[in-house]
Design a protein around this motif. Sequence first.
Motif, mmCIF file in Angstrom:
data_model
loop_
_atom_site.group_PDB
_atom_site.id
_atom_site.type_symbol
_atom_site.label_atom_id
_atom_site.label_comp_id
_atom_site.label_asym_id
_atom_site.label_seq_id
_atom_site.Cartn_x
_atom_site.Cartn_y
_atom_site.Cartn_z
ATOM 1 N N SER A 61 0.823 -1.202 0.000
ATOM 2 C CA SER A 61 0.000 0.000 0.000
ATOM 3 C C SER A 61 0.858 1.254 0.000
ATOM 4 N N ARG A 62 1.963 1.225 0.750
ATOM 5 C CA ARG A 62 2.835 2.401 0.828
ATOM 6 C C ARG A 62 3.543 2.678 -0.481
ATOM 7 N N LYS A 63 3.657 1.683 -1.340
ATOM 8 C CA LYS A 63 4.299 1.883 -2.640
ATOM 9 C C LYS A 63 3.317 2.316 -3.723
ATOM 10 N N ALA A 64 2.044 2.423 -3.366
ATOM 11 C CA ALA A 64 1.018 2.818 -4.335
ATOM 12 C C ALA A 64 0.665 4.291 -4.164
ATOM 13 N N GLU A 65 0.550 4.986 -5.279
ATOM 14 C CA GLU A 65 0.127 6.389 -5.247
ATOM 15 C C GLU A 65 -1.362 6.490 -4.958
ATOM 16 N N SER A 87 9.396 -3.654 -9.411
ATOM 17 C CA SER A 87 8.996 -4.983 -9.838
ATOM 18 C C SER A 87 7.487 -5.195 -9.721
ATOM 19 N N SER A 88 6.860 -5.538 -10.834
ATOM 20 C CA SER A 88 5.431 -5.835 -10.826
ATOM 21 C C SER A 88 5.166 -7.150 -10.096
ATOM 22 N N LYS A 89 6.072 -8.107 -10.253
ATOM 23 C CA LYS A 89 5.911 -9.395 -9.576
ATOM 24 C C LYS A 89 5.870 -9.211 -8.065
ATOM 25 N N GLN A 90 6.767 -8.361 -7.546
ATOM 26 C CA GLN A 90 6.801 -8.131 -6.117
ATOM 27 C C GLN A 90 5.526 -7.433 -5.649
ATOM 28 N N ALA A 91 5.057 -6.454 -6.443
ATOM 29 C CA ALA A 91 3.832 -5.741 -6.080
ATOM 30 C C ALA A 91 2.638 -6.688 -6.056
ATOM 31 N N THR A 103 0.516 -7.742 -2.671
ATOM 32 C CA THR A 103 -0.924 -7.472 -2.655
ATOM 33 C C THR A 103 -1.719 -8.744 -2.423
ATOM 34 N N GLU A 104 -1.364 -9.811 -3.121
ATOM 35 C CA GLU A 104 -2.111 -11.059 -2.977
ATOM 36 C C GLU A 104 -1.919 -11.672 -1.598
ATOM 37 N N ALA A 105 -0.727 -11.490 -1.022
ATOM 38 C CA ALA A 105 -0.488 -12.010 0.334
ATOM 39 C C ALA A 105 -1.374 -11.280 1.349
ATOM 40 N N ALA A 106 -1.514 -9.960 1.159
ATOM 41 C CA ALA A 106 -2.336 -9.179 2.083
ATOM 42 C C ALA A 106 -3.822 -9.466 1.908
ATOM 43 N N LEU A 107 -4.239 -9.700 0.670
ATOM 44 C CA LEU A 107 -5.658 -9.940 0.384
ATOM 45 C C LEU A 107 -6.063 -11.385 0.631
ATOM 46 N N GLY A 108 -5.071 -12.283 0.706
ATOM 47 C CA GLY A 108 -5.387 -13.701 0.867
ATOM 48 C C GLY A 108 -5.948 -14.297 -0.403
ATOM 49 N N ARG A 109 -5.525 -13.799 -1.545
ATOM 50 C CA ARG A 109 -6.010 -14.278 -2.842
ATOM 51 C C ARG A 109 -4.821 -14.625 -3.733
ATOM 52 N N ALA A 110 -5.051 -15.451 -4.734
ATOM 53 C CA ALA A 110 -3.996 -15.827 -5.676
ATOM 54 C C ALA A 110 -4.627 -16.162 -7.026
#
Length: 347
Positions: A70-74, A193-197, A201-208
Amino acid sequence: EIGYGYRMKSRSLKVRMRNLRFTFFYIVMNVWILSLLCQIKDSEDLLSMSYPAEGITNTAFSKWKNTEGSRKAETAAVWKFCGNLTLFAEATGHRQTVCCYQMQGQPEAVFGKALTAGRYFTEEEKDVCLLDVETVRNLFGSEDVLGLEVKWSGKILKVAGILNENAPVCVIPAEKETVFEGIVLRRKDAGESSKQAVSLTEAALGRAESRILDGKLYFVTACILYGVMTAEAFILMGILTRRRAAGKRRKAWGLCFFCVGIGIAVLFIGIKAADFGSDYLPAYWSDFDFFGRLFEEKTGQIRQFLGHQEFACWQKMARVWRQAIGLEIVSGGLLAIVFVQAYSASP
């Protein structure tokens, strides 16, 4: 002899005129491509993950706001398609059927610069909406409608902003218990890195296993292909110059090396401008399968995106990317054909 000289001059004039027309056409095409690249760059920081089968809860989105991602998102927003609804403008008696989306967060993450008037609503606001230009004109007969009201299922919505969309759309604040279909981010640094983002995000949302839209991918592919095609133009020009002046002037070698050097420099600038980052480079150069996996992964993302775009602004992005890639391929193909003809005709 006079007739022969006249024919040679006439032929030379025709060749010059043909080359002049081709040069003019090539310049116009390149200006067009550059304008398309600028449009694609506007979406370079866009990253979207869609989960139509599972969904994102309000709680999960709130949890994500406290993470590193979230902190890396504008800006960021979650969205849900709510189907079609009919809006009614009591002031004019007009009705309009639109596609309705509920959003929480910052709608500018989705629409970017598509807002032509007014403002985006905030998370705290209720009973407001964003409408596209055509819907506004059909309902009110004017674009000066900010603050005016529309009705839907007994609810009264005030128009907060007007979107430059080419499809009837209404965007409203989400209700508390809404389960969203996707999340959209605008990154502060598009080169990260888009992969890292996606992973954060998916780790925080619990989705994949999401359907991913990475704006960086489309800018990288269009930019690198343009660099390759432009470099091709200078390199072929250098080869042709040396071919035509062979045995006549030693300076031809210098001009040939100069053109080839410019071609290589242009290719380097194109790669530098793309700034594709770590996602497109292997962690270890001994990983020979990396580029095969990368190609398969990115073509899969492109295929998914071209097959399904949730919003009209994303449809525009896909259309512009197709146009840029198509023009770059046509430009390179025409240049190769002209080069072969000129090379065959030269002594």
